[in-house]
Design an enzyme around this catalytic site. Sequence first.
Site, PDB file in Angstrom:
ATOM      1  N   LYS A 126       0.872  -1.189   0.000  1.00 24.50           N
ATOM      2  CA  LYS A 126       0.000   0.000   0.000  1.00 24.50           C
ATOM      3  C   LYS A 126       0.898   1.224   0.000  1.00 24.50           C
ATOM      4  O   LYS A 126       2.029   1.171   0.487  1.00 24.50           O
ATOM      5  CB  LYS A 126      -0.871   0.009   1.268  1.00 24.50           C
ATOM      6  CG  LYS A 126      -2.078   0.904   1.165  1.00 24.50           C
ATOM      7  CD  LYS A 126      -3.251   0.219   0.480  1.00 24.50           C
ATOM      8  CE  LYS A 126      -4.370   1.184   0.189  1.00 24.50           C
ATOM      9  NZ  LYS A 126      -5.571   0.519  -0.340  1.00 24.50           N
ATOM     10  N   ASP A 166      -6.867   4.380  -4.820  1.00 27.35           N
ATOM     11  CA  ASP A 166      -7.545   4.253  -3.524  1.00 27.35           C
ATOM     12  C   ASP A 166      -8.163   5.633  -3.288  1.00 27.35           C
ATOM     13  O   ASP A 166      -8.377   6.384  -4.258  1.00 27.35           O
ATOM     14  CB  ASP A 166      -6.545   3.862  -2.416  1.00 27.35           C
ATOM     15  CG  ASP A 166      -7.246   3.501  -1.102  1.00 27.35           C
ATOM     16  OD1 ASP A 166      -7.927   2.473  -1.053  1.00 27.35           O
ATOM     17  OD2 ASP A 166      -7.118   4.263  -0.111  1.00 27.35           O
TER      18      ASP A 166
HETATM   19  P1  NDP Z   1     -12.819   7.906  -3.154  1.00 25.07           P
HETATM   20  O1  NDP Z   1     -11.749   8.885  -2.914  1.00 25.07           O
HETATM   21  O2  NDP Z   1     -13.346   7.701  -4.533  1.00 25.07           O
HETATM   22  O3  NDP Z   1     -14.074   8.216  -2.220  1.00 25.07           O
HETATM   23  C1  NDP Z   1     -13.969   8.262  -0.838  1.00 25.07           C
HETATM   24  C2  NDP Z   1     -15.289   8.702  -0.269  1.00 25.07           C
HETATM   25  O4  NDP Z   1     -15.239   8.600   1.146  1.00 25.07           O
HETATM   26  C3  NDP Z   1     -15.610  10.145  -0.586  1.00 25.07           C
HETATM   27  O5  NDP Z   1     -17.007  10.325  -0.647  1.00 25.07           O
HETATM   28  C4  NDP Z   1     -15.011  10.868   0.621  1.00 25.07           C
HETATM   29  O6  NDP Z   1     -15.599  12.138   0.900  1.00 25.07           O
HETATM   30  C5  NDP Z   1     -15.312   9.903   1.735  1.00 25.07           C
HETATM   31  N1  NDP Z   1     -14.283  10.049   2.788  1.00 25.07           N
HETATM   32  C6  NDP Z   1     -12.948   9.886   2.645  1.00 25.07           C
HETATM   33  N2  NDP Z   1     -12.317  10.143   3.797  1.00 25.07           N
HETATM   34  C7  NDP Z   1     -13.281  10.459   4.667  1.00 25.07           C
HETATM   35  C8  NDP Z   1     -13.276  10.798   6.030  1.00 25.07           C
HETATM   36  N3  NDP Z   1     -12.122  10.900   6.718  1.00 25.07           N
HETATM   37  N4  NDP Z   1     -14.472  11.044   6.620  1.00 25.07           N
HETATM   38  C9  NDP Z   1     -15.630  10.940   5.931  1.00 25.07           C
HETATM   39  N5  NDP Z   1     -15.701  10.631   4.636  1.00 25.07           N
HETATM   40  C10 NDP Z   1     -14.543  10.383   4.021  1.00 25.07           C
HETATM   41  O7  NDP Z   1     -12.279   6.523  -2.547  1.00 25.07           O
HETATM   42  P2  NDP Z   1     -12.776   5.044  -2.808  1.00 25.07           P
HETATM   43  O8  NDP Z   1     -14.248   5.024  -3.025  1.00 25.07           O
HETATM   44  O9  NDP Z   1     -11.881   4.442  -3.816  1.00 25.07           O
HETATM   45  O10 NDP Z   1     -12.422   4.350  -1.411  1.00 25.07           O
HETATM   46  C11 NDP Z   1     -13.331   4.277  -0.316  1.00 25.07           C
HETATM   47  C12 NDP Z   1     -12.899   3.179   0.631  1.00 25.07           C
HETATM   48  O11 NDP Z   1     -12.871   1.919  -0.072  1.00 25.07           O
HETATM   49  C13 NDP Z   1     -11.502   3.336   1.248  1.00 25.07           C
HETATM   50  O12 NDP Z   1     -11.504   2.775   2.545  1.00 25.07           O
HETATM   51  C14 NDP Z   1     -10.647   2.459   0.339  1.00 25.07           C
HETATM   52  O13 NDP Z   1      -9.462   2.016   0.983  1.00 25.07           O
HETATM   53  C15 NDP Z   1     -11.600   1.311   0.084  1.00 25.07           C
HETATM   54  N6  NDP Z   1     -11.290   0.509  -1.085  1.00 25.07           N
HETATM   55  C16 NDP Z   1     -11.251   1.065  -2.339  1.00 25.07           C
HETATM   56  C17 NDP Z   1     -10.986   0.280  -3.434  1.00 25.07           C
HETATM   57  C18 NDP Z   1     -11.029   0.815  -4.815  1.00 25.07           C
HETATM   58  O14 NDP Z   1     -10.942   0.014  -5.756  1.00 25.07           O
HETATM   59  N7  NDP Z   1     -11.195   2.105  -5.030  1.00 25.07           N
HETATM   60  C19 NDP Z   1     -10.676  -1.155  -3.290  1.00 25.07           C
HETATM   61  C20 NDP Z   1     -10.822  -1.656  -1.944  1.00 25.07           C
HETATM   62  C21 NDP Z   1     -11.094  -0.836  -0.895  1.00 25.07           C
HETATM   63  P3  NDP Z   1     -14.798  13.485   0.545  1.00 25.07           P
HETATM   64  O15 NDP Z   1     -14.877  13.599  -0.945  1.00 25.07           O
HETATM   65  O16 NDP Z   1     -15.524  14.533   1.275  1.00 25.07           O
HETATM   66  O17 NDP Z   1     -13.393  13.283   1.048  1.00 25.07           O
END
Ligand code: NDP
Length: 444
Positions: A126, A166
Amino acid sequence: MSYVDEIYAKVVEQNPGESEFHQAVKEVLDSLKLVIDANEEKYRKAALLERLVEPERIISFRVPWVDDNGQVQVNKGYRVQFNSAIGPYKGGLRLHPSVNQGILKFLGFEQVFKNSLTGLPIGGGKGGSNFDPKGKSDREVMAFCQSFMTELHKYIGADQDVPAGDIGVGAREIGFMYGQYKRLTGLYEGVLTGKGLTYGGSLARTQATGYGLIYILDEMLKHNGKELAGKKVVISGSGNVAIYATEKAQQLGATVVALSDSNGYVYDKDGIKLDIVKDIKEVRRGRIKEYADAVPGAVYTEGKGIWTIPCDIALPCATQNELNLEDAKALKANGCFAVAEGANMPSTREATDFFLENKMLFMPGKAANAGGVATSALEMSQNSQRLAWTFDEVDAKLKDIMVNIYAKAAAAAEKYGVPGNYVAGANIAGFEKVVDAMMAQGIV
Ligand code: NDP
């Protein structure tokens, strides 16, 4: 003191201030206790757990770049190459101000078991930076990504370490990083996944984590005499995972009534209109609040509280520790019977224990969100073969992988006398393959 307790105490002592890493190690080791106790002598002699909790390598570096005002900015960059026993390191890059070494170690550690569970030959890693892409111009994001890759390219490669997206890393960032990697090395190889479709990306990779989450949820529900159609679903986040989980849940007949971002959440009792969310988030990079301005009847609430909305199924898809014990109790009190984690470790340990104690159906992130990395590995296969599979081919493989992950987690839970405990099942099933490979490869 048992071997597991001894190792956990050492991890806390030797990795001060890395609370998320401690939390991830504790959850995994606790659920492995049965397996480890049964093999204690052998594992102790080989210092197996000591090696398992220590990353093979951590690369940490300076990322200087120039902002639009001509000011030089400096961020911290990292790559944690955690375990390569079963294949080249694989795992995402996160760009978010909260990123630090402890968070990346937690994510890298989880990734090792998740990748093993997919059944594909990929080790765990990571990386990322405390750079915040929010509010930056495209040129600033490019300047950062080029500087980040200028250092990182020395340590990655198609058969060595293959990063992906991510939080904060989507198609735009992968494109900038790939361009810089190619320029520095002269290699047109599958060194990053999540690439655009015109330069080696795989169809269905964008959808994979969200779709995979719904495939495994559906499988868990079916095996427990329930179905997704007609259910009310609350999903946190509105990024890549949340959007495509919403899309697939809707296709399978569920009603998704809420989404969020880090500022607040929207509730739409008639069901979220996903085209509007995609326009706000994927096209305009706006805030979820704008959904309530665009859709009559939808309500926006500032701050936390999404888990107080009554639902049948909750899918945390934002970030780590976003769902605590109080949230878990509110979900249960309002009739929620199933939780599947799209994000990595979104439920606190207390919330997870509450779900298990109350016999709610609970699928942990390392199984539930493995569809993303699995499809990344399918992208690697297509790159090596110089082929591009159709959307339906990739989607069918993804579905098979998720169904298999469910079967492995369920079988391991059954075998060790904790049927229905998919946390233990996923950890045990992931662990067994990695440990077998580590033991076979000698003291490395
Ligand atoms: P994105 O950046 O596309 O989206 C993240 C979302 O979560 C946004 O809506 C963001 O809001 C919100 N968010 C992020 N940090 C916070 C926080 N501290 N408090 C509240 N809301 C938060 O990321 P992903 O959708 O790719 O990833 C989301 C999760 O899924 C993570 O845990 C990631 O590790 C996991 N994941 C992702 C994979 C992938 O293929 N993308 C694969 C496996 C796991 P805002 O825009 O306001 O920051």
